[in-house]
Write a protein that holds these residues in place. Structure first.
Motif, PDB file in Angstrom:
ATOM      1  N   THR A 133      60.700  64.169  43.659  1.00  0.00           N
ATOM      2  CA  THR A 133      62.080  63.695  43.737  1.00  0.00           C
ATOM      3  C   THR A 133      63.025  64.834  44.062  1.00  0.00           C
ATOM      4  OG1 THR A 133      63.872  62.699  42.472  1.00  0.00           O
ATOM      5  CG2 THR A 133      62.292  64.011  41.247  1.00  0.00           C
ATOM      6  N   VAL A 134      64.159  64.482  44.644  1.00  0.00           N
ATOM      7  CA  VAL A 134      65.222  65.462  44.895  1.00  0.00           C
ATOM      8  C   VAL A 134      66.561  64.930  44.413  1.00  0.00           C
ATOM      9  CG1 VAL A 134      64.095  66.517  46.864  1.00  0.00           C
ATOM     10  CG2 VAL A 134      65.560  64.523  47.234  1.00  0.00           C
ATOM     11  N   ARG A 135      66.560  63.882  43.624  1.00  0.00           N
ATOM     12  CA  ARG A 135      67.787  63.213  43.200  1.00  0.00           C
ATOM     13  C   ARG A 135      68.113  63.545  41.740  1.00  0.00           C
ATOM     14  NH1 ARG A 135      70.801  58.671  44.722  1.00  0.00           N
ATOM     15  NH2 ARG A 135      69.432  58.222  46.482  1.00  0.00           N
ATOM     16  N   LEU A 136      69.423  63.614  41.446  1.00  0.00           N
ATOM     17  CA  LEU A 136      69.891  63.778  40.069  1.00  0.00           C
ATOM     18  C   LEU A 136      69.192  64.940  39.357  1.00  0.00           C
ATOM     19  CD1 LEU A 136      70.240  60.067  38.929  1.00  0.00           C
ATOM     20  CD2 LEU A 136      72.081  61.709  39.224  1.00  0.00           C
ATOM     21  N   ASN A 137      69.360  66.109  39.918  1.00  0.00           N
ATOM     22  CA  ASN A 137      68.775  67.313  39.321  1.00  0.00           C
ATOM     23  C   ASN A 137      67.264  67.200  39.173  1.00  0.00           C
ATOM     24  OD1 ASN A 137      71.303  68.477  39.120  1.00  0.00           O
ATOM     25  ND2 ASN A 137      71.656  67.724  37.059  1.00  0.00           N
ATOM     26  N   HIS A 138      66.613  66.604  40.152  1.00  0.00           N
ATOM     27  CA  HIS A 138      65.152  66.489  40.172  1.00  0.00           C
ATOM     28  C   HIS A 138      64.619  65.689  38.989  1.00  0.00           C
ATOM     29  CE1 HIS A 138      65.676  69.484  43.225  1.00  0.00           C
ATOM     30  NE2 HIS A 138      66.029  70.400  42.372  1.00  0.00           N
ATOM     31  N   ALA A 139      65.356  64.676  38.546  1.00  0.00           N
ATOM     32  CA  ALA A 139      64.917  63.915  37.384  1.00  0.00           C
ATOM     33  C   ALA A 139      64.426  62.514  37.724  1.00  0.00           C
ATOM     34  CB  ALA A 139      66.056  63.812  36.362  1.00  0.00           C
ATOM     35  N   LEU A 140      64.946  61.895  38.770  1.00  0.00           N
ATOM     36  CA  LEU A 140      64.522  60.562  39.186  1.00  0.00           C
ATOM     37  C   LEU A 140      64.253  60.550  40.684  1.00  0.00           C
ATOM     38  CD1 LEU A 140      66.702  57.779  37.487  1.00  0.00           C
ATOM     39  CD2 LEU A 140      64.376  58.499  36.922  1.00  0.00           C
ATOM     40  N   CYS A 141      63.208  59.837  41.071  1.00  0.00           N
ATOM     41  CA  CYS A 141      62.979  59.644  42.496  1.00  0.00           C
ATOM     42  C   CYS A 141      63.907  58.543  43.002  1.00  0.00           C
ATOM     43  CB  CYS A 141      61.524  59.282  42.762  1.00  0.00           C
ATOM     44  SG  CYS A 141      61.045  57.648  42.154  1.00  0.00           S
ATOM     45  N   ALA A 142      64.010  58.415  44.328  1.00  0.00           N
ATOM     46  CA  ALA A 142      64.923  57.441  44.918  1.00  0.00           C
ATOM     47  C   ALA A 142      64.559  56.011  44.520  1.00  0.00           C
ATOM     48  CB  ALA A 142      64.914  57.588  46.440  1.00  0.00           C
ATOM     49  N   CYS A 143      63.256  55.713  44.462  1.00  0.00           N
ATOM     50  CA  CYS A 143      62.829  54.351  44.124  1.00  0.00           C
ATOM     51  C   CYS A 143      63.200  53.989  42.684  1.00  0.00           C
ATOM     52  CB  CYS A 143      61.325  54.204  44.328  1.00  0.00           C
ATOM     53  SG  CYS A 143      60.816  54.229  46.065  1.00  0.00           S
ATOM     54  N   CYS A 144      62.940  54.896  41.745  1.00  0.00           N
ATOM     55  CA  CYS A 144      63.269  54.618  40.346  1.00  0.00           C
ATOM     56  C   CYS A 144      64.773  54.534  40.143  1.00  0.00           C
ATOM     57  CB  CYS A 144      62.662  55.681  39.435  1.00  0.00           C
ATOM     58  SG  CYS A 144      60.867  55.526  39.249  1.00  0.00           S
ATOM     59  N   TYR A 145      65.517  55.346  40.888  1.00  0.00           N
ATOM     60  CA  TYR A 145      66.972  55.279  40.792  1.00  0.00           C
ATOM     61  C   TYR A 145      67.475  53.921  41.271  1.00  0.00           C
ATOM     62  CZ  TYR A 145      71.892  56.328  41.547  1.00  0.00           C
ATOM     63  OH  TYR A 145      73.258  56.298  41.521  1.00  0.00           O
ATOM     64  N   LEU A 168      59.781  72.401  37.376  1.00  0.00           N
ATOM     65  CA  LEU A 168      59.195  73.265  38.392  1.00  0.00           C
ATOM     66  C   LEU A 168      58.633  72.460  39.556  1.00  0.00           C
ATOM     67  CD1 LEU A 168      57.370  75.924  36.197  1.00  0.00           C
ATOM     68  CD2 LEU A 168      59.478  76.225  37.495  1.00  0.00           C
ATOM     69  N   ASN A 169      58.090  71.291  39.277  1.00  0.00           N
ATOM     70  CA  ASN A 169      57.430  70.509  40.309  1.00  0.00           C
ATOM     71  C   ASN A 169      58.284  69.364  40.836  1.00  0.00           C
ATOM     72  OD1 ASN A 169      54.576  71.692  40.362  1.00  0.00           O
ATOM     73  ND2 ASN A 169      54.885  71.336  38.186  1.00  0.00           N
ATOM     74  N   ASN A 170      59.529  69.239  40.342  1.00  0.00           N
ATOM     75  CA  ASN A 170      60.448  68.211  40.830  1.00  0.00           C
ATOM     76  C   ASN A 170      59.815  66.823  40.749  1.00  0.00           C
ATOM     77  OD1 ASN A 170      62.094  70.361  41.368  1.00  0.00           O
ATOM     78  ND2 ASN A 170      61.700  70.384  43.567  1.00  0.00           N
ATOM     79  N   ARG A 171      59.354  66.476  39.561  1.00  0.00           N
ATOM     80  CA  ARG A 171      58.704  65.190  39.355  1.00  0.00           C
ATOM     81  C   ARG A 171      59.623  64.216  38.628  1.00  0.00           C
ATOM     82  NH1 ARG A 171      54.106  64.570  42.493  1.00  0.00           N
ATOM     83  NH2 ARG A 171      53.233  66.649  42.809  1.00  0.00           N
ATOM     84  N   CYS A 172      59.563  62.948  39.043  1.00  0.00           N
ATOM     85  CA  CYS A 172      60.383  61.906  38.441  1.00  0.00           C
ATOM     86  C   CYS A 172      59.975  61.703  36.987  1.00  0.00           C
ATOM     87  CB  CYS A 172      60.212  60.608  39.223  1.00  0.00           C
ATOM     88  SG  CYS A 172      61.083  59.187  38.534  1.00  0.00           S
ATOM     89  N   LEU A 173      60.963  61.580  36.107  1.00  0.00           N
ATOM     90  CA  LEU A 173      60.684  61.377  34.687  1.00  0.00           C
ATOM     91  C   LEU A 173      60.027  60.033  34.401  1.00  0.00           C
ATOM     92  CD1 LEU A 173      63.900  62.841  33.044  1.00  0.00           C
ATOM     93  CD2 LEU A 173      61.575  63.575  32.585  1.00  0.00           C
ATOM     94  N   LEU A 174      60.180  59.071  35.317  1.00  0.00           N
ATOM     95  CA  LEU A 174      59.644  57.738  35.074  1.00  0.00           C
ATOM     96  C   LEU A 174      58.287  57.514  35.737  1.00  0.00           C
ATOM     97  CD1 LEU A 174      62.883  55.579  35.398  1.00  0.00           C
ATOM     98  CD2 LEU A 174      61.717  56.294  33.310  1.00  0.00           C
ATOM     99  N   CYS A 175      58.139  57.943  36.996  1.00  0.00           N
ATOM    100  CA  CYS A 175      56.890  57.646  37.723  1.00  0.00           C
ATOM    101  C   CYS A 175      56.100  58.891  38.106  1.00  0.00           C
ATOM    102  CB  CYS A 175      57.199  56.814  38.969  1.00  0.00           C
ATOM    103  SG  CYS A 175      58.043  57.752  40.273  1.00  0.00           S
TER     104      CYS A 175
END
Length: 245
Positions: free
Chosen positions: A30-42, A19-26
Motif C-alpha cells: 500500500t501507499v495510502r494513509l501513511n502506508h497503513a491501508l491499501c486502496a481496496c481496503c480503503y 518497513l514493508n508498506n503492508r496494509c493493516l487489514l489485508c
C-alpha cells in the motif's frame, strides 16, 4: 503518552508493516494513509448514512434533519462530526489500538479522521478550534498507560496545524464505564465528571472522542466548556455507534 514498550510481538508487527508498506487489514502492499491501508481496503471501508445535523446519529428517513432525541433535548455542543460507523473493520482496529496499544492502528485511525475532516467537512476547519481530547481519569490512565483520544487528536493537530490542549479539561470523577449502561444511566454517570482548568475567552473548541454512542460524555464536557467561556464547541469523533434504548 505510552509509558511502556508494547509487547514484543506487536512491536515487531508494527515495524514490519511500516518497513514493508503492508496494509493493516489485508497485508497487501500500500501507499495510502501513511502506508497503513491499501486502496481496496480503503474503498471498502463502511460509510455513514446521512445523520442528525446536531449529534450525527444516522437517521431512518433521508428527509429528516434532526433526530427525535435532539428535538426533545438539544445537546450543549453546536454539532457533532462523525467519520465512520462503529462496525468492522473500524471496530476491530479501534479495539486493537485502545486495548492492545497497537500504535500503527492508532496512527491509521487518526489519519482517517484527518482525511474525513479535510474531504467532507471543510467548514469544520474554518473555525480554527483548539482540540481537546476526552480525558481519562488518572486511575484509568495509569491502567491503560495512554489516552486513545489524545493520540487521535495528536494526528489531527499535526495534519491540520491545529492547537492541541490535553490539559484544558480534566476528568475529576472515576466514572463507571459507559459501555454497559443505558442512555439514562449514562447521562447520570458523567454528571459533574469534568472540570475546565482555565477561563476560555470566546475560544472555539473541538472535543475529540473515539466512539460516540449517546453523546452523554461529550455533552457534559461541552456544558463545562461553555460555562468556562467557550464561544463554540463541536464534537469530532472517529466512530458513531447506535445509541442503546
Amino acid at each position: 503518552m505510552i509509558k511502556s514498550i508494547p509487547g514484543l510481538q506487536r512491536l515487531w508487527r508494527q515495524i514490519d508493516l511500516q518497513l514493508n508498506n503492508r496494509c493493516l487489514l489485508c497485508q497487501q502492499p500500500t501507499v495510502r494513509l501513511n502506508h497503513a491501508l491499501c486502496a481496496c481496503c480503503y474503498q471498502d471501508l463502511p460509510r455513514l448514512p446521512p445523520g442528525c445535523q446536531h449529534c450525527a446519529e444516522p437517521l431512518p428517513q433521508a428527509k429528516q434533519q434532526v433526530c427525535g432525541r435532539c428535538q426533545q433535548h438539544p445537546p450543549h455542543y453546536a454539532k457533532a462530526i462523525a467519520c465512520l460507523p462503529y462496525q468492522p473493520p473500524i471496530q476491530g482496529l479501534l479495539a486493537q489500538f485502545k486495548f492492545n496499544g497497537d500504535l500503527a492502528c492508532g496512527q491509521l485511525l487518526g489519519s482517517l479522521m484527518a482525511c474525513h475532516l479535510r474531504q467532507q467537512e471543510q467548514a469544520a476547519l474554518t473555525v480554527n478550534p483548539v482540540l481537546v481530547p476526552v480525558p481519562l481519569h488518572r486511575k484509568r490512565l495509569r491502567q491503560r498507560q495512554f489516552n486513545q483520544s489524545h493520540l487521535l487528536a495528536q494526528v489531527i493537530a499535526s495534519k491540520h496545524k491545529l492547537r492541541l490542549d490535553s490539559h484544558l479539561c480534566q476528568r475529576t470523577k472515576n466514572t463507571q464505564s459507559q459501555r454497559e449502561l443505558n442512555a439514562k444511566t449514562r447521562k447520570a454517570n458523567v454528571r459533574g465528571a469534568f472540570q475546565v482548568t482555565r477561563t476560555l475567552h470566546g475560544q472555539s473548541i473541538a472535543i475529540i472522542d473515539d466512539v460516540m454512542t449517546t453523546g452523554a460524555t461529550v455533552n457534559e464536557m461541552a456544558k463545562q466548556l461553555y460555562r468556562a467561556g467557550a464561544a463554540h464547541v463541536e464534537v469530532w469523533c472517529l466512530a458513531r455507534a447506535a445509541p442503546p434504548r
